[in-house]
Design an enzyme around this catalytic site. Structure first.
Site, PDB file in Angstrom:
ATOM      1  N   HIS A  93       0.856  -1.193   0.000  1.00  0.00           N
ATOM      2  CA  HIS A  93       0.000   0.000   0.000  1.00  0.00           C
ATOM      3  C   HIS A  93       0.895   1.248   0.000  1.00  0.00           C
ATOM      4  CE1 HIS A  93      -2.896   3.019   1.193  1.00  0.00           C
ATOM      5  NE2 HIS A  93      -3.857   2.167   0.880  1.00  0.00           N
ATOM      6  N   GLU A  95       0.749   3.918   1.505  1.00  0.00           N
ATOM      7  CA  GLU A  95       1.058   4.456   2.844  1.00  0.00           C
ATOM      8  C   GLU A  95       2.188   3.658   3.486  1.00  0.00           C
ATOM      9  OE1 GLU A  95      -2.953   4.335   4.295  1.00  0.00           O
ATOM     10  OE2 GLU A  95      -3.490   5.902   2.869  1.00  0.00           O
ATOM     11  N   GLU A 163      -3.636   1.823  -7.501  1.00  0.00           N
ATOM     12  CA  GLU A 163      -4.044   2.905  -6.614  1.00  0.00           C
ATOM     13  C   GLU A 163      -3.162   4.132  -6.846  1.00  0.00           C
ATOM     14  OE1 GLU A 163      -6.386   1.502  -3.022  1.00  0.00           O
ATOM     15  OE2 GLU A 163      -4.298   1.436  -2.452  1.00  0.00           O
ATOM     16  N   SER A 209     -10.409   6.962  -3.601  1.00  0.00           N
ATOM     17  CA  SER A 209     -11.632   7.760  -3.492  1.00  0.00           C
ATOM     18  C   SER A 209     -12.839   7.103  -4.160  1.00  0.00           C
ATOM     19  CB  SER A 209     -11.406   9.168  -4.055  1.00  0.00           C
ATOM     20  OG  SER A 209     -10.413   9.838  -3.291  1.00  0.00           O
TER      21      SER A 209
HETATM   22  C1  PEP Z   1      -6.887   3.022   0.143  1.00  0.00           C
HETATM   23  O1  PEP Z   1      -6.449   3.378   1.226  1.00  0.00           O
HETATM   24  O2  PEP Z   1      -6.465   1.999  -0.379  1.00  0.00           O
HETATM   25  C2  PEP Z   1      -7.892   3.846  -0.503  1.00  0.00           C
HETATM   26  C3  PEP Z   1      -8.181   3.587  -1.730  1.00  0.00           C
HETATM   27  O3  PEP Z   1      -8.438   4.850   0.261  1.00  0.00           O
HETATM   28  P1  PEP Z   1      -9.683   5.790  -0.175  1.00  0.00           P
HETATM   29  O4  PEP Z   1     -10.751   4.893  -0.758  1.00  0.00           O
HETATM   30  O5  PEP Z   1     -10.112   6.436   1.089  1.00  0.00           O
HETATM   31  O6  PEP Z   1      -9.176   6.755  -1.193  1.00  0.00           O
END
Ligand code: PEP
Length: 252
Positions: A93, A95, A163, A209
């Site tokens: 991910h 993060e 992502e 999102s």
């Molecule tokens: C995520 O953390 O993988 C993510 C897609 O977050 P969000 O849907 O809040 O953008």
């Protein structure tokens, strides 16, 4: 025929009581046929959420894990421990990459460890805003896929989540076209790396999102097989609406 997937990443958001309440709400809503539904609570909540969702058909994921089966790694969770409560694990991910210096070499070890311990990986990749602006999206995705997967034995049905970092938690999702272009590229790179059978059977998710209001645009794309959902997965009605929309679009 690829079974679509809807994954909810609860990140570091829920206490025990909040996680149980969310699990209750999910369990109370009817199961969605034709889609694999997965939730990733925090490690401390995994066992109790798994217990609440036992007969719901919803599967459990870790948000990360160490690659070693056991050992002196203070503060880490091993694949052996995770496999007792979950069947999936989110790896790479953004993060984790950004705040915890997760690199491709570590990811490769984690993906291999997940396979050895019977866990399905969800490999998350994506470019930063400045990389997209500079026209480097394709190069970044290629580098991340090669870095994490080269030389590994990847099973059919492997899951990659596209992502874009700029879309995560920003309220500014990619367009369906941007996500489809990235998914088509991911499939092409998987074919180079792992052959056609792995590439055509791989499930590619979009994350960033996603909401009930915009999921249709992503679910309609031919190379997308579902979504990785952050914020909206903390709302049971939203998450179920997203999951139903994925199932409906992929059945059609
Ligand atoms: C995520 O953390 O993988 C993510 C897609 O977050 P969000 O849907 O809040 O953008």
């Amino acid at each position: 025929m690829r079974t679509p997937i809807s994954v909810g990443n609860w990140k570091m958001h829920a206490t025990n009581a909040e996680a149980e309440q969310l699990a209750e709400s999910l369990a109370g809503l009817s199961e969605v046929d034709g889609v694999t539904t997965v939730v990733a609570p925090g490690f401390l909540q995994l066992a109790r959420v798994a217990e609440r969702l036992r007969s719901s058909g919803i599967e459990m994921a870790g948000q990360n894990m160490h690659f070693a089966a056991t050992g002196a790694f203070t503060g880490e969770v091993s694949p052996r421990q995770l496999a007792e409560v979950a069947s999936w694990v989110i790896l790479g991910h953004s993060e984790r990459r950004r705040y915890f210096c997760e690199n491709d070499a570590a990811l490769k070890s984690k993906i291999e460890a997940a396979r050895v311990h019977g866990l399905h990986s969800i490999l998350a990749i994506g470019e930063r805003a400045e990389e997209r602006q500079a026209g480097h999206t394709q190069v970044v995705l290629q580098r991340q896929l090669w870095g994490a997967l080269e030389g590994l034995d990847i099973p059919e049905g492997f899951v990659v989540a596209y992502e874009p970092v700029w879309a995560i938690g920003s309220g500014m999702p990619a367009t369906g076209e941007q996500a489809q272009d990235a998914a088509a590229l991911i499939r092409a790179v998987l074919a180079e790396l792992q052959g056609d059978a792995v590439a055509t059977s791989a499930r590619i998710l979009y994350g960033g999102s996603v909401k009930a209001e915009n999921i249709a645009e992503f679910a309609a794309q031919p190379d997308l097989d579902g979504a990785l959902v952050g914020g909206a997965s903390l709302d049971a009605e939203q998450f179920l609406a997203i999951t139903r929309a994925i199932a409906g679009a992929k059945r059609a």
